[in-house]
Design a protein around this motif. Sequence first.
Motif, PDB file in Angstrom:
ATOM      1  N   LYS A   4     -19.364   3.498  16.483  1.00  0.00           N
ATOM      2  CA  LYS A   4     -18.722   4.607  17.181  1.00  0.00           C
ATOM      3  C   LYS A   4     -19.769   5.363  17.998  1.00  0.00           C
ATOM      4  N   PRO A   5     -19.454   5.738  19.221  1.00  0.00           N
ATOM      5  CA  PRO A   5     -20.393   6.508  20.026  1.00  0.00           C
ATOM      6  C   PRO A   5     -20.810   7.778  19.311  1.00  0.00           C
ATOM      7  N   ALA A   6     -22.048   8.217  19.533  1.00  0.00           N
ATOM      8  CA  ALA A   6     -22.547   9.433  18.896  1.00  0.00           C
ATOM      9  C   ALA A   6     -21.622  10.597  19.216  1.00  0.00           C
ATOM     10  N   GLY A   7     -21.297  11.351  18.192  1.00  0.00           N
ATOM     11  CA  GLY A   7     -20.468  12.534  18.389  1.00  0.00           C
ATOM     12  C   GLY A   7     -18.972  12.264  18.402  1.00  0.00           C
ATOM     13  N   SER A   8     -18.562  10.978  18.339  1.00  0.00           N
ATOM     14  CA  SER A   8     -17.130  10.682  18.352  1.00  0.00           C
ATOM     15  C   SER A   8     -16.519  11.028  17.007  1.00  0.00           C
ATOM     16  N   ALA A   9     -15.309  11.519  17.016  1.00  0.00           N
ATOM     17  CA  ALA A   9     -14.633  11.920  15.789  1.00  0.00           C
ATOM     18  C   ALA A   9     -13.867  10.749  15.198  1.00  0.00           C
ATOM     19  N   THR A  10     -13.893  10.635  13.867  1.00  0.00           N
ATOM     20  CA  THR A  10     -13.121   9.614  13.185  1.00  0.00           C
ATOM     21  C   THR A  10     -11.676  10.076  13.075  1.00  0.00           C
ATOM     22  N   VAL A  11     -10.757   9.235  13.482  1.00  0.00           N
ATOM     23  CA  VAL A  11      -9.340   9.572  13.427  1.00  0.00           C
ATOM     24  C   VAL A  11      -8.789   9.125  12.078  1.00  0.00           C
ATOM     25  N   MET A  12      -8.268  10.062  11.313  1.00  0.00           N
ATOM     26  CA  MET A  12      -7.686   9.766  10.011  1.00  0.00           C
ATOM     27  C   MET A  12      -6.211   9.431  10.182  1.00  0.00           C
ATOM     28  N   LYS A  13      -5.848   8.221   9.808  1.00  0.00           N
ATOM     29  CA  LYS A  13      -4.439   7.833   9.843  1.00  0.00           C
ATOM     30  C   LYS A  13      -3.734   8.359   8.596  1.00  0.00           C
ATOM     31  N   ARG A  14      -2.398   8.329   8.648  1.00  0.00           N
ATOM     32  CA  ARG A  14      -1.609   8.834   7.532  1.00  0.00           C
ATOM     33  C   ARG A  14      -0.571   7.818   7.100  1.00  0.00           C
ATOM     34  N   ALA A  15      -0.291   7.809   5.795  1.00  0.00           N
ATOM     35  CA  ALA A  15       0.816   7.029   5.248  1.00  0.00           C
ATOM     36  C   ALA A  15       1.555   7.913   4.248  1.00  0.00           C
ATOM     37  N   LEU A  16       2.856   8.032   4.407  1.00  0.00           N
ATOM     38  CA  LEU A  16       3.700   8.787   3.486  1.00  0.00           C
ATOM     39  C   LEU A  16       4.301   7.804   2.484  1.00  0.00           C
ATOM     40  N   VAL A  17       4.094   8.058   1.203  1.00  0.00           N
ATOM     41  CA  VAL A  17       4.523   7.122   0.158  1.00  0.00           C
ATOM     42  C   VAL A  17       5.676   7.737  -0.615  1.00  0.00           C
ATOM     43  N   LEU A  18       6.862   7.180  -0.463  1.00  0.00           N
ATOM     44  CA  LEU A  18       8.047   7.664  -1.174  1.00  0.00           C
ATOM     45  C   LEU A  18       8.011   7.111  -2.599  1.00  0.00           C
ATOM     46  N   VAL A  19       7.936   8.000  -3.591  1.00  0.00           N
ATOM     47  CA  VAL A  19       7.781   7.590  -4.984  1.00  0.00           C
ATOM     48  C   VAL A  19       8.931   8.125  -5.833  1.00  0.00           C
ATOM     49  N   GLU A  20       9.109   7.508  -7.012  1.00  0.00           N
ATOM     50  CA  GLU A  20      10.212   7.894  -7.888  1.00  0.00           C
ATOM     51  C   GLU A  20       9.924   9.148  -8.695  1.00  0.00           C
ATOM     52  N   GLY A  21       8.676   9.294  -9.140  1.00  0.00           N
ATOM     53  CA  GLY A  21       8.401  10.396 -10.037  1.00  0.00           C
ATOM     54  C   GLY A  21       6.929  10.726 -10.152  1.00  0.00           C
ATOM     55  N   TYR A  22       6.623  11.546 -11.154  1.00  0.00           N
ATOM     56  CA  TYR A  22       5.271  12.049 -11.331  1.00  0.00           C
ATOM     57  C   TYR A  22       4.275  10.914 -11.577  1.00  0.00           C
ATOM     58  N   THR A  23       4.681   9.885 -12.328  1.00  0.00           N
ATOM     59  CA  THR A  23       3.773   8.776 -12.644  1.00  0.00           C
ATOM     60  C   THR A  23       3.270   8.114 -11.377  1.00  0.00           C
ATOM     61  N   GLU A  24       4.191   7.747 -10.500  1.00  0.00           N
ATOM     62  CA  GLU A  24       3.800   7.091  -9.255  1.00  0.00           C
ATOM     63  C   GLU A  24       3.041   8.041  -8.337  1.00  0.00           C
ATOM     64  N   GLU A  25       3.399   9.317  -8.369  1.00  0.00           N
ATOM     65  CA  GLU A  25       2.689  10.304  -7.570  1.00  0.00           C
ATOM     66  C   GLU A  25       1.221  10.382  -7.987  1.00  0.00           C
ATOM     67  N   ARG A  26       0.970  10.447  -9.312  1.00  0.00           N
ATOM     68  CA  ARG A  26      -0.399  10.489  -9.808  1.00  0.00           C
ATOM     69  C   ARG A  26      -1.129   9.178  -9.520  1.00  0.00           C
ATOM     70  N   PHE A  27      -0.422   8.069  -9.594  1.00  0.00           N
ATOM     71  CA  PHE A  27      -1.029   6.776  -9.319  1.00  0.00           C
ATOM     72  C   PHE A  27      -1.544   6.719  -7.884  1.00  0.00           C
ATOM     73  N   VAL A  28      -0.738   7.195  -6.954  1.00  0.00           N
ATOM     74  CA  VAL A  28      -1.167   7.213  -5.553  1.00  0.00           C
ATOM     75  C   VAL A  28      -2.384   8.106  -5.385  1.00  0.00           C
ATOM     76  N   LYS A  29      -2.351   9.290  -5.977  1.00  0.00           N
ATOM     77  CA  LYS A  29      -3.436  10.249  -5.805  1.00  0.00           C
ATOM     78  C   LYS A  29      -4.710   9.832  -6.542  1.00  0.00           C
ATOM     79  N   ASP A  30      -4.557   9.305  -7.769  1.00  0.00           N
ATOM     80  CA  ASP A  30      -5.720   9.062  -8.621  1.00  0.00           C
ATOM     81  C   ASP A  30      -6.313   7.665  -8.463  1.00  0.00           C
ATOM     82  N   VAL A  31      -5.491   6.700  -8.072  1.00  0.00           N
ATOM     83  CA  VAL A  31      -5.966   5.313  -8.010  1.00  0.00           C
ATOM     84  C   VAL A  31      -6.104   4.818  -6.572  1.00  0.00           C
TER      85      VAL A  31
END
Length: 230
Positions: A4-31
């Motif tokens: 990447k050229p000096a001073g260029s910013a890294t673009v952070m992409k996003r993914a929205l994960v539709l989950v059933e409950g707290y277990t899957e929510e923690r799995f996405v965040k923690d793992v």
Amino acid sequence: MGEKPAGSATVMKRALVLVEGYTEERFVKDVLQEHFWTLNLSLTPTLLVTKTVKDGADFRGGVTTFKKFANDVRRLLQGAGDALVTTCLDYDGLPVDFPGMATRPADKAGAHVAQIEQAIAAHFADPRFLPYLAFHEFEALLFASPDELPKAMTDMSKQAQFQAIRESYPTPEDIDEVNWPSKRIVSLFRAYRKALHGPLVAKRIGLERLRAECPHFAAWISKLEDFARQ
């Protein structure tokens, strides 16, 4: 290769994960989040708005109808912009009105899940949408290691029985709805609690081992990586 050229910013992409409950929510965040952060992809778990309340070891599925699920997906897509929308839901207990369910093969083969995922994707026909269904349920991932769950439950006396279940199937994901992974776990470890022990054990196992043992899960992770690298 191209730096990447000096001073260029890294673009952070996003993914929205539709989950059933707290277990899957923690799995996405923690793992998952730590791994994808290194690829400049931020994962945001989002709980289903329209779901049944999970209660007890015999609970099967958090989605009530495809219509309600579709409302959740469209809601996310409408506000997603250029983000990817994906799912982390159990195949077991999925309502019969979902695309692909009526025409799935009768032999209970693993191809069911991929077929239904493809049918769901075709229904929305949006390149930003990537459905993933855990085959058969989240607890299958915990069989990727013969040791971590018995350690977490502080009962290594059941380790051999736990390992024997795993070795009875080609992969952890093949432990099927005849005797669900969660039921097998509870039969050995009565104190097991999905939301508490599930994400904890998955984190201890580690993403690398989960991918190596669970091919359908690994394929989903690879697709997310492909999106991150585009």
